[in-house]
Design a protein around this motif. Structure first.
Motif, PDB file in Angstrom:
ATOM      1  N   GLU A  45       0.828  -1.203   0.000  1.00  0.00           N
ATOM      2  CA  GLU A  45       0.000   0.000   0.000  1.00  0.00           C
ATOM      3  C   GLU A  45       0.864   1.256   0.000  1.00  0.00           C
ATOM      4  O   GLU A  45       0.580   2.224  -0.717  1.00  0.00           O
ATOM      5  N   GLU A  46       1.944   1.194   0.810  1.00  0.00           N
ATOM      6  CA  GLU A  46       2.825   2.358   0.865  1.00  0.00           C
ATOM      7  C   GLU A  46       3.485   2.608  -0.489  1.00  0.00           C
ATOM      8  O   GLU A  46       3.582   3.746  -0.950  1.00  0.00           O
ATOM      9  N   CYS A  99       1.145   4.174  -2.799  1.00  0.00           N
ATOM     10  CA  CYS A  99       0.972   5.602  -2.540  1.00  0.00           C
ATOM     11  C   CYS A  99       2.129   6.432  -3.091  1.00  0.00           C
ATOM     12  O   CYS A  99       1.969   7.594  -3.433  1.00  0.00           O
ATOM     13  N   ARG A 133       3.457   5.958  -5.785  1.00  0.00           N
ATOM     14  CA  ARG A 133       3.235   5.994  -7.236  1.00  0.00           C
ATOM     15  C   ARG A 133       4.515   5.730  -8.026  1.00  0.00           C
ATOM     16  O   ARG A 133       4.989   6.595  -8.779  1.00  0.00           O
ATOM     17  N   GLU A 154      -3.241  -0.625  -7.848  1.00  0.00           N
ATOM     18  CA  GLU A 154      -3.410   0.130  -6.607  1.00  0.00           C
ATOM     19  C   GLU A 154      -2.840   1.537  -6.741  1.00  0.00           C
ATOM     20  O   GLU A 154      -3.426   2.501  -6.259  1.00  0.00           O
ATOM     21  N   ALA A 158      -4.823   4.953  -6.286  1.00  0.00           N
ATOM     22  CA  ALA A 158      -4.374   5.989  -5.356  1.00  0.00           C
ATOM     23  C   ALA A 158      -4.262   7.323  -6.077  1.00  0.00           C
ATOM     24  O   ALA A 158      -4.644   8.365  -5.561  1.00  0.00           O
ATOM     25  N   ARG A 159      -3.736   7.259  -7.314  1.00  0.00           N
ATOM     26  CA  ARG A 159      -3.558   8.486  -8.080  1.00  0.00           C
ATOM     27  C   ARG A 159      -4.910   9.107  -8.428  1.00  0.00           C
ATOM     28  O   ARG A 159      -5.136  10.296  -8.291  1.00  0.00           O
ATOM     29  N   LYS A 188      -6.339  10.811  -5.597  1.00  0.00           N
ATOM     30  CA  LYS A 188      -5.638  12.043  -5.253  1.00  0.00           C
ATOM     31  C   LYS A 188      -5.924  13.190  -6.218  1.00  0.00           C
ATOM     32  O   LYS A 188      -5.987  14.341  -5.816  1.00  0.00           O
TER      33      LYS A 188
END
Lengths: 129, 221
Positions: free
Chosen positions: B67-68, B71, B73, B174, B178-179, B182
């Protein structure tokens, strides 16, 4: 003191055209006008075999053939083995200098250099001018 | 596998072992294995429990790392940031080379004029010209350093790419999610902020010319 032939043919080798231009201009200021250029070791070797030169001034970091490889080729060539070979290069670690010396370099100038250093080192190689 | 099938399998393996190593009696081997099992027997269940717990922790850890990374990317790093940084550096090399040539050309012209100058002036001009030639060596030195940085960037790009590969398609999906989360900003008619407008010099390929700018300005009149 033997007189230095100011018209001696000199081959300068560097992959950066600006550096070739700088060395050519500084040599011109010192009175040497008979200068040819090559942009890598293999091109230089070809020129050295085609025409007789009195001095080679070469960079080290070039592709496909580096300055050190060029030096080794020159030293192992019966026709060229005695040619004065000056390395002007940004490679300045002790191991570089040692390797160049072992390969038979005549003198070694580290970049960036100035005109006075160039004159001193060239005098050590070809005699005072 | 049932206990019977396991036993058959074990017997078959022992027979194969016996064929390959005729000097060793499979019975001896069975004795050795039995001895190991007996000595480990008491611990086995507690060892199992500990192992399961650790594997579970590891799974949680991997999930969190995933997950990190998503994030961070990483796909953007290889797709955008590094190529752009490489292009910027190449532009630096190109621009300094061009400028160096222009400087040298001008200085060569000045040097050519020294023959028309009084002796004393000429000497001073030649000295100054020499210093300019020496200083122009910066182009070669900075060029070599930038080349090193570019090759470091390429290595980082490969590592990030390998990382993305290791985390599979999921990681990229993922990251994309996330992107998307955001970048979904509320749309407003506000003009871009001062900071948004700061992008530095453009690449020649997509830069607009002075003529384009003049035309654009004129269109407001």
């Amino acid at each position: 003191m033997s007189a230095v032939d100011m018209n001696m043919p000199i081959l300068i080798v560097d992959d950066y055209k600006t550096m070739l231009r700088i060395i050519r201009n500084l040599l011109k200021q010192l009175g040497f006008d008979n200068v040819d250029e090559a942009t890598d070791g293999s091109m230089a070797l070809q020129k050295l075999r085609d025409k007789s030169y009195s001095l080679v001034i070469s960079d080290w970091n070039m592709e496909p053939m580096s300055g050190l490889q060029l030096l080794k080729e020159v030293r192992s060539d019966g026709q060229l083995s005695g040619l004065p070979f000056v390395m002007i290069t940004a490679e300045s670690k002790t191991e570089n200098v040692v390797a160049a010396k072992q390969a038979g370099v005549t003198n070694y100038i580290v970049k960036p250099f100035n005109a006075a250093t160039l004159k001193t080192k060239l005098s050590a190689v070809i005699g005072n001018f | 596998m049932t206990a019977l099938a396991q036993q058959n399998d074990l017997q078959a393996r022992l027979a194969e072992f016996g064929r390959r190593h005729p000097k060793i009696d499979p019975k001896d081997l069975v004795d050795v294995v039995e001895a190991i099992m007996t000595s480990a027997d008491g611990d086995l269940s507690s060892v199992n429990l500990k192992l399961y717990a650790e594997i579970e922790q590891l799974a949680v850890y991997i999930q969190r790392a995933r997950e990190e990374i998503a994030c961070l990317r990483p796909d953007e790093i290889t797709a955008e940031h590094i190529p752009v940084a490489g292009e910027e550096l190449e532009a630096v090399v190109g621009a300094t080379e061009q400028a160096t040539n222009t400087i040298m050309e001008s200085v060569e012209t000045i040097e050519g004029l020294t023959s028309q100058m009084p002796q004393e002036v000429s000497e001073q001009v030649v000295d100054a010209v020499t210093q300019v030639y020496e200083a122009c060596g910066f182009q070669d030195i900075t060029g070599q350093r930038i080349k090193k940085v570019v090759s470091t960037l390429t290595q980082i790009e490969e590592k990030v790419h390998a990382l993305l590969g290791a985390f599979g398609q999921d990681g990229q999906i993922e990251a994309a999610k996330a992107r998307a989360a955001k970048t979904e900003k509320p749309k407003t008619d506000d003009p871009p902020s001062d900071a948004d407008l700061l992008n530095g010099p453009q690449m020649t390929d997509n830069a607009i010319s002075q003529d384009d700018i003049d035309a654009l300005l004129a269109s407001f009149d």
